[in-house]
Scaffold this motif. Structure first.
Motif, PDB file in Angstrom:
ATOM      1  N   LEU A  30       0.834  -1.201   0.000  1.00  0.00           N
ATOM      2  CA  LEU A  30       0.000   0.000   0.000  1.00  0.00           C
ATOM      3  C   LEU A  30       0.870   1.253   0.000  1.00  0.00           C
ATOM      4  O   LEU A  30       1.838   1.340   0.762  1.00  0.00           O
ATOM      5  N   PRO A  31       0.562   2.222  -0.854  1.00  0.00           N
ATOM      6  CA  PRO A  31       1.387   3.442  -0.940  1.00  0.00           C
ATOM      7  C   PRO A  31       1.290   4.282   0.329  1.00  0.00           C
ATOM      8  O   PRO A  31       0.247   4.335   0.971  1.00  0.00           O
TER       9      PRO A  31
ATOM     10  N   GLU B 114       0.618   7.755  -7.297  1.00  0.00           N
ATOM     11  CA  GLU B 114       0.708   8.188  -8.694  1.00  0.00           C
ATOM     12  C   GLU B 114       1.788   7.416  -9.444  1.00  0.00           C
ATOM     13  O   GLU B 114       1.628   7.089 -10.625  1.00  0.00           O
ATOM     14  N   ARG B 115       2.913   7.117  -8.769  1.00  0.00           N
ATOM     15  CA  ARG B 115       3.960   6.304  -9.405  1.00  0.00           C
ATOM     16  C   ARG B 115       3.433   4.906  -9.704  1.00  0.00           C
ATOM     17  O   ARG B 115       3.731   4.325 -10.756  1.00  0.00           O
ATOM     18  N   TYR B 116       2.679   4.343  -8.745  1.00  0.00           N
ATOM     19  CA  TYR B 116       2.067   3.040  -8.972  1.00  0.00           C
ATOM     20  C   TYR B 116       1.248   3.068 -10.261  1.00  0.00           C
ATOM     21  O   TYR B 116       1.376   2.194 -11.125  1.00  0.00           O
TER      22      TYR B 116
ATOM     23  N   PRO C 237      -6.811   2.659  -4.278  1.00  0.00           N
ATOM     24  CA  PRO C 237      -7.779   3.378  -5.117  1.00  0.00           C
ATOM     25  C   PRO C 237      -7.287   3.557  -6.550  1.00  0.00           C
ATOM     26  O   PRO C 237      -6.143   3.927  -6.781  1.00  0.00           O
ATOM     27  N   GLY C 238      -8.165   3.260  -7.482  1.00  0.00           N
ATOM     28  CA  GLY C 238      -7.882   3.534  -8.885  1.00  0.00           C
ATOM     29  C   GLY C 238      -7.323   2.366  -9.675  1.00  0.00           C
ATOM     30  O   GLY C 238      -7.398   2.360 -10.907  1.00  0.00           O
ATOM     31  N   ILE C 239      -6.760   1.356  -9.016  1.00  0.00           N
ATOM     32  CA  ILE C 239      -6.096   0.280  -9.754  1.00  0.00           C
ATOM     33  C   ILE C 239      -7.109  -0.595 -10.491  1.00  0.00           C
ATOM     34  O   ILE C 239      -6.934  -0.909 -11.671  1.00  0.00           O
TER      35      ILE C 239
END
Length: 403
Positions: free
Chosen positions: A353-354, A361-363, A388-390
């Protein structure tokens, strides 16, 4: 009657005291290498800084001997640890001999020598002094592996310096990477020859030395590993692959300049980056500050296959004490654990988890770059992610999902 009583009491007292005396004697004998009551005798040729280094090493050796534990041989026998303790005790005596005679070519059992321990215990000045006085930096030193007492590790002074503690270098006992880099070059200019070292051991030391956790030492550790790698015209493919993974995932500084040097030297052929076991892409950590640059280098410059899917056959050997049910279960689990995934699935499966929005954002940039290049994935390999977002990003490429 009284005389008989006195004799009986004497016998009983002797029987009680004898075991105590034996135990105390064993303890004294066992602990004696860790003690020093008088100063060492020095040959007149030793300078004051060299004498100070000898005293420091002597103190470190005796402290390490005590640290390995009293009564170890009698209470919890452990052959590798026991042998290491014996060799440390022997090195204490060898250091006394070297101090008294002024020579460095003083060796013990299996090639044990003070210069190796001086390299291991952060005394670079003493390493140089001992080599100048005859110590052989390539003399094999054999000691048992910690995990496998039946096998012997073949090391030497050069290996100890190149390794310089590796990932455990946070321990102040070990040689710092900056000193290791300077000392390696000095040794190679003063009699050491990497060709005489165990190639397998030296290769492992190069990779392990690059794993230093000292932030201030990170660049020096990387420089040492890359120099040795180029000097040795590369490492075995598995160790070369591991070195690239280490360089890509170090937390301090960008490793691209070092990776470019390895590539320019012709040491990163496709077989190193895309092995049967899997692609180096699997070891990309999107949370790394330079992950986007590394990924672009791997895809654009090295032109890796974004869907390289390595397969490792399961171990089908059967143990002597296994019945049919246990054997079938173990084989089934082994196959399941060794089923290879696409690089994207592998990254998603082990993604952490970031910690920040910038890291998230890098992920997303890394994952989108992979997907834009046609990366395939299987949701069953990694399950539902909470980042979130993946999942929304994956849904944009439904044709690349394997059901």
């Amino acid at each position: 009657m009284k005389r008989r009583t006195r004799i009986l009491l004497s016998v009983i007292l002797t029987c009680l005291l004898l075991p105590v005396a034996v135990v105390v004697g064993l303890w004294v004998y066992d602990a004696s290498p860790g003690w020093r009551f008088v100063d060492m005798e020095f040959h007149p040729s030793w300078s004051e800084p060299e004498r100070a280094a000898i005293r420091r090493l002597d103190k470190k050796l005796r402290a390490k001997y005590d640290e390995l534990g009293f009564f170890m041989d009698f209470v919890t026998p452990d052959e590798p640890l026991s042998e290491r303790r014996r060799q440390i005790a022997e090195t204490v005596q060898l250091m006394e001999t070297a101090a008294a005679c002024g020579r460095g070519d003083v060796y013990g059992t299996n090639g044990c020598q003070p210069a190796w321990y001086a390299a291991w215990m952060d005394e670079p000045l003493l390493v140089k002094a001992l080599v100048q006085r005859g110590a052989d930096p390539n003399k094999p030193y054999l000691f048992p592996a910690y995990l496998d007492p039946s096998s012997l590790i073949r090391s030497d002074v050069l290996c100890a310096v190149v390794m310089h503690g590796g990932y455990s270098a946070a321990d102040e006992l070990h040689l710092g990477a900056k000193d290791a880099l300077e000392l390696t070059e000095w040794l190679l200019a003063n009699g050491a020859d990497w060709r005489k070292s165990s190639s397998d051991m030296l290769s492992s030391c190069v990779v392990t030395g690059a794993m230093t956790m000292h932030e201030k030492d990170s660049d020096f550790a990387t420089e040492l590993a890359v120099r040795m790698c180029i000097r040795m015209n590369g490492l075995p493919d598995d160790k070369m692959n591991a070195l690239v993974s280490v360089l890509m995932n170090r937390s301090e500084g960008c490793s691209l300049p070092y990776l470019h040097r390895l590539s320019a030297a012709g040491l990163l052929p496709r077989r190193v980056l895309e092995r049967e076991e899997g692609s180096i892409l699997c070891f990309l950590r999107p949370g790394n500050p330079y992950a986007v640059e590394y990924l672009r280098w791997l895809l654009d410059d090295m032109k890796l296959n974004v869907n390289h899917k390595g397969v490792v056959p399961p171990d089908s050997s059967r143990r002597a004490d296994e019945d049919d049910m246990v054997y079938e279960f173990r084989l089934r689990e082994h196959r399941k654990q060794n089923r290879r995934m696409y690089p994207l699935s592998f990254i998603l499966r082990y993604m952490i988890l970031p910690d920040s929005e910038a890291e998230r954002e890098r992920y997303m940039k890394c994952l989108e770059m992979l997907l834009q290049r046609g990366a395939r994935y299987c949701r069953a390999d990694f399950g539902e992610l909470s980042i979130p977002g993946i999942l929304e990003l994956l849904d944009k490429y439904p044709e690349q999902e394997e059901k």
